[in-house]
Motif scaffolding. Structure first.
Motif, PDB file in Angstrom:
ATOM      1  N   GLY A 102      42.836  41.796  38.315  1.00 20.61           N
ATOM      2  CA  GLY A 102      43.815  42.590  37.566  1.00 20.61           C
ATOM      3  C   GLY A 102      45.175  42.553  38.216  1.00 20.61           C
ATOM      4  N   GLY A 103      45.208  42.723  39.544  1.00 22.49           N
ATOM      5  CA  GLY A 103      46.470  42.692  40.261  1.00 22.49           C
ATOM      6  C   GLY A 103      47.132  41.327  40.184  1.00 22.49           C
ATOM      7  N   LEU A 104      46.347  40.269  40.382  1.00 24.50           N
ATOM      8  CA  LEU A 104      46.908  38.920  40.357  1.00 24.50           C
ATOM      9  C   LEU A 104      47.423  38.571  38.974  1.00 24.50           C
ATOM     10  CD1 LEU A 104      44.296  36.948  42.477  1.00 24.50           C
ATOM     11  CD2 LEU A 104      46.590  37.597  43.140  1.00 24.50           C
ATOM     12  N   SER A 512      40.063  31.073  41.075  1.00 22.53           N
ATOM     13  CA  SER A 512      38.871  31.257  41.905  1.00 22.53           C
ATOM     14  C   SER A 512      38.346  32.678  41.792  1.00 22.53           C
ATOM     15  CB  SER A 512      39.161  30.878  43.349  1.00 22.53           C
ATOM     16  OG  SER A 512      40.176  31.687  43.864  1.00 22.53           O
ATOM     17  N   THR A 513      39.250  33.663  41.724  1.00 22.66           N
ATOM     18  CA  THR A 513      38.792  35.042  41.584  1.00 22.66           C
ATOM     19  C   THR A 513      38.069  35.227  40.260  1.00 22.66           C
ATOM     20  OG1 THR A 513      40.737  35.753  42.812  1.00 22.66           O
ATOM     21  CG2 THR A 513      39.514  37.460  41.664  1.00 22.66           C
ATOM     22  N   LEU A 517      34.357  36.400  39.839  1.00 24.32           N
ATOM     23  CA  LEU A 517      34.056  37.585  39.035  1.00 24.32           C
ATOM     24  C   LEU A 517      32.987  37.264  38.015  1.00 24.32           C
ATOM     25  CD1 LEU A 517      34.723  40.496  38.274  1.00 24.32           C
ATOM     26  CD2 LEU A 517      36.462  39.635  36.725  1.00 24.32           C
ATOM     27  N   THR A 518      33.123  36.108  37.356  1.00 22.26           N
ATOM     28  CA  THR A 518      32.122  35.713  36.355  1.00 22.26           C
ATOM     29  C   THR A 518      30.761  35.581  37.002  1.00 22.26           C
ATOM     30  OG1 THR A 518      33.858  34.435  35.307  1.00 22.26           O
ATOM     31  CG2 THR A 518      31.623  34.069  34.532  1.00 22.26           C
ATOM     32  N   THR A 519      30.736  34.965  38.195  1.00 19.82           N
ATOM     33  CA  THR A 519      29.454  34.796  38.892  1.00 19.82           C
ATOM     34  C   THR A 519      28.829  36.140  39.207  1.00 19.82           C
ATOM     35  OG1 THR A 519      30.463  32.887  39.964  1.00 19.82           O
ATOM     36  CG2 THR A 519      28.360  33.636  40.837  1.00 19.82           C
ATOM     37  N   TYR A 520      29.653  37.013  39.840  1.00 17.84           N
ATOM     38  CA  TYR A 520      29.107  38.315  40.218  1.00 17.84           C
ATOM     39  C   TYR A 520      28.711  39.134  38.991  1.00 17.84           C
ATOM     40  CZ  TYR A 520      30.493  37.744  45.081  1.00 17.84           C
ATOM     41  OH  TYR A 520      30.610  37.308  46.375  1.00 17.84           O
ATOM     42  N   ASP A 521      29.506  39.021  37.951  1.00 20.25           N
ATOM     43  CA  ASP A 521      29.225  39.779  36.741  1.00 20.25           C
ATOM     44  C   ASP A 521      27.913  39.318  36.111  1.00 20.25           C
ATOM     45  OD1 ASP A 521      30.509  40.394  33.517  1.00 20.25           O
ATOM     46  OD2 ASP A 521      30.210  41.868  35.114  1.00 20.25           O
ATOM     47  N   THR A 522      27.718  38.013  36.099  1.00 18.39           N
ATOM     48  CA  THR A 522      26.463  37.473  35.558  1.00 18.39           C
ATOM     49  C   THR A 522      25.289  37.990  36.381  1.00 18.39           C
ATOM     50  OG1 THR A 522      27.690  35.466  35.073  1.00 18.39           O
ATOM     51  CG2 THR A 522      25.293  35.358  34.878  1.00 18.39           C
TER      52      THR A 522
END
Lengths: 579, 343
Positions: A102-104, A512-513, A517-522
């Motif tokens: 979000g910040g980036l 990369s973030t 995020l997609t990986t962790y979210d999955t």
């Protein structure tokens, strides 16, 4: 004796059966109505078989001990605590990467120039335009003509105002993120308060024998939510309440440390350390949620949190606000060894400052110099050659003190009412006062021609500016941040290369973030599915249960009817002979 | 392993997969609408970096092309002017041969002198021609008139007598001829290791009228500057008797023949300069053509990097739409059914 045959036992058995089926149906009904309740854990009825018969005085070969029905002993929840732990760990990663992304992305909304202005970008396009106007000025038919100098100056004006705008935008992002941090901290504190209150209620309820399942569900939901802000470790500690009974007390601490956030009814509050410029955080002493004078025995004082203690969205926002990547000071790196590879708002602010500073420095240097003849020898006011002693390191200083004729002046300065070029940043860079008024122009040449005067269409200094614009410059972190630990050149390239590099760093970070995020979210979704597989209500399951308990209810009722008819036969129709 | 699939986990999974499908649809739609392969730096950092680099090259190549176009105009003007000068010089030489040296036309010598004077003036006026605000033949001093006449009728270039025999003045004049103005025409303008401009990487656009006409005095004491020569011949013929056309002196007569020969040599030199200018103009034209082609190539590269193939993008979009529809339909069948509906 071993046999227990009583007349009305069967009624009791049937009654208990009806009661159990009734209760089970109620539980099923509760599950079905709560199918959409967030965080609801499916409940089930615990039943045991009732056996009240004691031992006979003697052992007999005729031993019939029949059970006396079913007892509902309690209602339990189906929950796997290990999945909860995994979920919360993963949620912290999701929270961290989500806040970071979000910040980036907020930064990118201002800095990303792709697809803008028909693909030419904004700052990129303006740099190209400045170069174009210099090229136009370098033509021999335009050299020295004020109108063309004015056009270059206009272009420079737009360029500097763009840099200032970008610097302002970054300040806006910073202020937004600061508000966001404040908000997140408030949310965490509210949750800690609620957890402490809930702990107290649950412990009291359990002490009185109420399992408080719904309260526990809500508490779990709170813990799940808290885990996205801070990486937490949840422990249940049995507490002796007397008579050999224990109830569980919830303890929440920061994962990886022994710092408590909640201990039963005691809670702490997160806050920013007063006077800190680094957004340092601290925890207040653990106190009871009801009474602030009731202080925790072991963690009653303020605990200062290190740079990498928290891990979750709060950590991410702090990093966005503080990390300066290559511009990190020694202090920052000792607090967090990875600081040099983390890039937040300060990094991008420093990068823009570097660009502005270098640009102003290069062109100011190129436009300031001393009069020379065509051979490159310095001349004094009378036209005599000044001999520079061999080994002189600061030629300018020597010339200044020995009659050198200074020419040109600063093109860029730190305020539009001065020519001072010290401490130029992206926030203050502007066209110098003298260039604006026309007292200083772009110097087309420092060298006199064959007649001893300046040739009117000689452009060699403008050619030099063109070469400098496209040429490689060395950037050092210490030029912008005097305390930076990295003192070597961190980037070497042209101005536009530098700008593209900054954009590319941001873009790669976002990419990369986003992937992380997609990986962790999955992964989180998978764990959530596993959790739901254990805890969540399935309508098919409950329907079958409903059918089962309905049938068992019917069966118990039928049993009662049967026993009733049997006893009726026994009581009313037995031994009526001769009546 | 038997996995318990519950209603809420089905809902959750369906929601997230449907969102993914919708996301893909949105991305495909954006591509079709913007006709770009990527709409943010983060989508494809490598391509975005390359695209910006190419655009820089495109922009600076256009700048160089504009420089070249402007120079072509200047050099074509110069070429025309030098052509006129050459004609004036050869006309002068022919006139001298026909009317000056030829005995029967001796009486026309005085008139010839006037004509030669006029020719000299005309040559100087031609060489003082301007292109915009710049004097084409002023070398590195384009704002100021290059040629002028001194008080005693001597020819001045940038205020200096072209026939001055002083060695220092000669050096000055030579420096004026050698002066250069370097312009970026796309040859990779850069510096040498010592910080001075690498002259092979830029085009010298200065044209010195003095190089064309020459300067100084030769071993015979005659001027090497063609206009000075013509002026001197004009003076010689001007001194001839108006009636008989007799030379004023033997020295005059000798000088006339001598100067005529040198004039004809000088004309050959002008033709060389003319050819050299033509060579420069040709180089500029070649550069112009090369830059134009290069700009087109770079443009094509930019399109290749940035723009999407519309056919491919539309196909992707249609497929994403179809997948989304399929997902919506799948949802209808899976979600709403449970055993409750059947009892």
């Amino acid at each position: 004796m071993g046999t227990n045959i009583t007349t009305f036992t069967a009624f009791n058995t049937a009654r208990l059966g009806i009661y159990a089926s009734q209760t089970a149906l109620n539980v099923t009904g509760n599950n079905i109505s709560n199918v959409n309740t967030r965080g609801y854990t499916r409940q089930h009825l615990d039943q045991v078989s009732l056996k009240t018969g004691g031992r006979g005085r003697y052992n007999s070969i005729y031993n019939i001990n029949v059970g006396q029905g079913v007892l509902s002993v309690g209602i339990g929840q189906m929950r796997d605590p290990y999945l909860d732990i995994r979920y919360r760990d993963e949620n912290a990663n999701v929270g961290y990467n989500d806040a970071k992304l979000g910040g980036l992305e907020e930064l990118a909304s201002f800095l990303d120039e792709v697809a803008l202005n028909d693909g030419d970008g904004v700052l990129e396009a303006q740099l190209n335009d400045f170069y174009t106007q210099l090229e136009v000025l370098s033509r021999d038919e335009n050299v020295g003509i004020e109108a063309y100098d004015n056009i270059v100056r206009s272009s420079a004006n737009v360029l500097t105002s763009l840099l200032r705008k970008y610097a302002q935008d970054l300040k806006t992002v910073k202020s937004n993120q600061e508000n966001y941090l404040d908000q997140e901290i408030k949310n965490v504190n509210t949750m800690l308060d609620q957890l402490a209150a809930m702990n107290d209620s649950i412990m009291k309820a359990e002490t009185r024998g109420d399992p408080a399942l719904e309260l526990k569900d809500q508490r779990n939901l709170l813990l799940d939510e808290l885990s996205q802000y801070v990486d937490i470790k949840v422990e249940y500690e049995p507490v002796d309440i007397g008579s050999g009974l224990t109830v569980d007390k919830l303890k929440v601490s920061i994962d990886g440390t022994s710092t408590l956030l909640v201990d039963g009814k005691y809670k702490t509050q997160l806050s920013q350390t007063a006077g800190s410029t680094n957004y340092d955080l601290e925890l207040s002493g653990l106190v009871s949620y009801k009474d602030a004078s009731d202080v925790h025995a072991t963690q009653g004082g303020v605990v200062a949190l290190g740079d990498t203690t928290l891990h979750g969205s709060i950590q991410a926002i702090r990093e966005i606000l503080t990390e300066a990547g290559e511009f990190s000071t020694a202090a920052a790196i000792s607090a967090d060894p990875d600081a040099a590879s983390k890039r937040g708002i300060p990094y991008y602010q420093n990068m823009l400052d570097s660009l502005a500073r270098k640009f102003a420095e290069v062109f100011n240097d190129a436009n300031t110099g001393y009069k020379q003849n065509s051979k490159g020898e310095y001349l004094d006011g009378t036209g005599t050659v000044i001999t520079i002693p061999a080994g002189t390191t600061d030629v300018d200083a020597y010339l200044a003190g020995n009659g050198g004729v200074k020419m040109g002046g600063n093109l860029f300065s730190n305020a539009n009412d001065s020519d001072d070029a010290t401490g130029i940043t992206a926030e203050n860079i502007t066209v110098s006062k003298s260039w604006t008024s026309g007292d200083v122009r772009i110097v087309s040449t420092f060298k006199t021609g064959a007649t001893g005067e300046f040739d009117s269409s000689q452009n060699d200094n403008i050619d030099q500016m063109l070469i400098l614009f496209k040429g490689k410059q060395d950037y050092k972190a210490t030029e912008v941040v005097s305390g930076a630990q990295n003192t070597s050149v961190f980037f070497s390239g042209s101005f536009q290369d530098f700008l593209t590099n900054m954009d590319a760093v941001l873009a790669n970070d976002i990419k990369s973030t986003s992937a992380l995020l997609t990986t962790y979210d999955t992964s989180l979704t998978d764990i959530a599915s596993s959790r739901e597989a254990v805890s969540s209500v399935d309508l098919n399951d409950e329907t079958i249960n409903m059918m089962t308990y309905q049938k068992s209810y019917q069966a118990a009722c039928r049993l009662m009817t049967t026993v009733d008819e049997m006893l009726d036969k026994l009581i009313n129709n037995t031994g009526t002979v001769g009546r | 392993m038997n996995f318990r699939i519950t209603t809420s986990s089905v809902m959750r999974n369906y929601k997230s997969k449907l969102m993914n499908s919708y996301n893909n649809l949105y991305k495909a739609q954006e591509k079709v609408l913007t006709q770009r392969q990527f709409n943010s730096y983060a989508e494809d950092p490598a391509s975005a970096t390359q695209a910006f680099k190419l655009r820089r090259i495109y922009s600076s190549s256009n700048d160089q092309l504009k420089n070249v176009n402007s120079l072509i105009n200047k050099f074509e003007s110069a070429w025309t002017s030098v052509g006129e000068v050459s004609k004036l010089v050869s006309d002068s030489a022919n006139d001298i041969m026909l009317r000056g040296t030829n005995e029967p036309d001796a009486s026309a010598r005085k008139a010839l002198g006037q004509a030669l004077d006029a020719n000299a003036e005309a040559i100087i006026q031609t060489l003082n021609t301007r292109y915009g605000d710049t004097y084409i033949f002023a070398g590195t001093d384009g704002r100021n008139t290059p040629f002028s006449w001194g008080a005693s009728g001597e020819l001045l270039y940038r205020g200096i007598n072209v026939n001055d025999t002083n060695a220092d003045v000669q050096k000055q004049l030579q420096e004026m001829c050698d002066g250069a103005i370097y312009v970026d025409v796309g040859s990779g303008i850069s510096n040498n290791a010592d910080g001075s401009l690498n002259t092979a990487t830029a085009f010298d656009s200065s044209i010195s009228g003095l190089s064309i006409l020459g300067f100084g005095v030769d071993a015979d004491g005659d001027p090497q500057n063609i206009v000075s020569m013509i002026k001197e011949l004009a003076a010689i013929y001007g001194r001839c008797d108006s009636g008989t056309g007799e030379y004023a002196s033997k020295a005059d007569s000798d000088a006339a023949s001598r100067l005529l020969g040198k004039l004809q040599e000088g004309h050959a030199d002008i033709v060389n300069e003319y050819t050299a200018l033509d060579g420069d103009a040709q180089f500029l034209k070649t550069t112009q053509s090369r830059l134009s082609t290069y700009i087109n190539t770079v443009n094509e590269q930019i399109i290749a990097v940035e723009d999407c193939d519309l056919a491919e993008a539309t196909t992707e979009f249609e497929w994403a739409k179809y997948c989304y529809q399929a997902a919506l339909q799948a949802g209808q069948t899976v979600i709403s059914q449970s055993l409750l509906d059947y009892i």
